[in-house]
Design a protein around this motif. Structure first.
Motif, mmCIF file in Angstrom:
data_model
loop_
_atom_site.group_PDB
_atom_site.id
_atom_site.type_symbol
_atom_site.label_atom_id
_atom_site.label_comp_id
_atom_site.label_asym_id
_atom_site.label_seq_id
_atom_site.Cartn_x
_atom_site.Cartn_y
_atom_site.Cartn_z
ATOM 1 N N ASN A 177 27.893 -35.067 -62.952
ATOM 2 C CA ASN A 177 28.849 -33.970 -63.157
ATOM 3 C C ASN A 177 30.140 -34.669 -63.198
ATOM 4 O O ASN A 177 30.944 -34.165 -64.266
ATOM 5 C CB ASN A 177 28.751 -33.074 -61.718
ATOM 6 C CG ASN A 177 29.979 -32.084 -61.968
ATOM 7 O OD1 ASN A 177 30.027 -31.145 -62.898
ATOM 8 N ND2 ASN A 177 30.525 -31.947 -60.814
ATOM 9 N N PHE A 226 27.175 -27.796 -68.794
ATOM 10 C CA PHE A 226 26.079 -28.259 -67.863
ATOM 11 C C PHE A 226 26.393 -27.521 -66.647
ATOM 12 O O PHE A 226 27.488 -27.284 -66.283
ATOM 13 C CB PHE A 226 26.126 -29.744 -67.636
ATOM 14 C CG PHE A 226 25.435 -30.661 -68.496
ATOM 15 C CD1 PHE A 226 24.360 -31.417 -68.065
ATOM 16 C CD2 PHE A 226 25.983 -30.799 -69.820
ATOM 17 C CE1 PHE A 226 23.383 -32.174 -68.671
ATOM 18 C CE2 PHE A 226 25.077 -31.770 -70.517
ATOM 19 C CZ PHE A 226 23.913 -32.496 -70.017
ATOM 20 N N SER A 235 31.326 -28.678 -66.914
ATOM 21 C CA SER A 235 30.288 -29.040 -66.044
ATOM 22 C C SER A 235 30.575 -28.597 -64.839
ATOM 23 O O SER A 235 31.666 -28.582 -64.106
ATOM 24 C CB SER A 235 29.941 -30.468 -66.026
ATOM 25 O OG SER A 235 28.790 -30.881 -65.243
#
Length: 316
Positions: A272, A252, A282
């Motif tokens: 996150n 991500f 992430s």
């Protein structure tokens, strides 16, 4: 005194009328020009990604007219609009630069919450991903390298795509059930990620003005199809990406403006944190001066480009 009063009142009326006239004649902002598809880019419009005939079950593809030497990695744009508006055409300008760098660009429509509430929107997005894999040869795309990117409501949906891979309850019945809806990379622009946390901030008076009234007129209630989202905590958890973070989620990259007046950037930070704790790759980037969106800027674009290149092209 009487004549003076009449003169004063007449002057006030004249000035008021002049003000109204000025308001009526004030130039309105020019509408944002429609993005023009460049001559060397092919746009394939309104491809039905489900056989059910629903007008919202369509996607557009952008690719260079010059044939690709091999299957292209894919970036799918998912538009925002509070789950009740928006259009796939908003993805054209965002995808162009990736198309020029060898990607297949895809932008999709999905059913609004005004037609059917959650999880319909997520199911539609998953159906579109399955369609792309089922038709990989038709469009010369790489089914093993599909990234998703979206803003606002679209940010929530791409995050949900990332964290719910393999969860059958969200697949729906739109078609291509033999294909996977998993994605390989997620870029989330200012999406809501934890609905109950938004409620807690609103109760404490620390949320954005969008959520402070607690009147059920915000996009979360619309998405869930309820009068007031905070009266349905289980449903809130079901629609929040933070609920599902697990170690098998794709990488991500989350972007959020530090001056977002609609969704506080703590939503991005929270997702996150959850992803990292689960062992997922992430990153979070706080966009200085960014609101609920921002003009093109190199500090953001360069990071998005490098992220997709790394995870969809294998560029180190």
């Amino acid at each position: 005194m009487g004549s003076k009063l009449i003169m004063i009142m007449a002057s006030v009326i004249i000035l008021a009328c002049a003000g109204f006239a000025a308001d009526e004649e004030a130039p309105k902002p020019a509408p944002k020009p429609e993005f023009k598809i460049p001559d060397d880019v092919e746009l394939i419009k309104d491809i039905a990604y489900s056989p059910d005939g629903n007008v919202k079950h369509k996607l557009d593809i952008l690719r260079l007219k010059a044939p690709s030497k091999g299957p292209m990695p894919v970036i799918v744009w998912i538009h925002g609009g509070g789950f009740t508006g928006g259009s796939k055409t908003s993805g054209y300008s965002r995808l162009e630069r990736f198309v020029r760098r060898g990607y297949l660009g895809v932008t999709i429509d999905y059913r609004f919450a005004t037609e059917r509430p959650f999880p319909t929107q997520l199911q539609d997005c998953k159906c579109a991903i399955r369609f792309l894999r089922a038709h990989a040869k038709d469009y010369n795309l790489d089914p093993d390298h599909i990234g998703v990117w979206g803003g606002s409501a679209g940010g929530n949906l791409v995050a949900m795509l990332g964290v719910t891979g393999g969860l059958k309850e969200f697949e729906g019945k739109g078609g291509w059930e033999g294909q996977s809806s998993r994605v390989q990379a997620v870029v989330d622009y200012f999406g809501m990620t934890d609905f109950l946390t938004i409620y807690e901030l609103a109760k404490a008076g620390k949320s954005t003005e969008r959520f402070l009234p607690l009147d059920g007129k915000e996009s979360i209630s619309h998405l869930l199809g309820v009068a007031k989202y905070f009266e349905h905590p289980d449903l809130c958890r079901q629609a929040s990406p933070t609920t599902y973070a697990s170690k098998d989620d794709p990488p991500f990259y989350i972007f959020h403006g530090d001056q977002d007046p609609l969704t506080n950037y703590s939503q991005g930070e929270l997702l996150n944190e959850k992803l990292r704790k689960a062992g997922v790759e992430s990153d979070f980037y706080l966009v200085k001066g960014g609101k609920h969106g921002w003009p093109a800027r190199a500090d953001v674009d360069d990071k998005v480009d490098a992220f997709f290149d790394k995870h969809l092209k294998g560029v180190k």
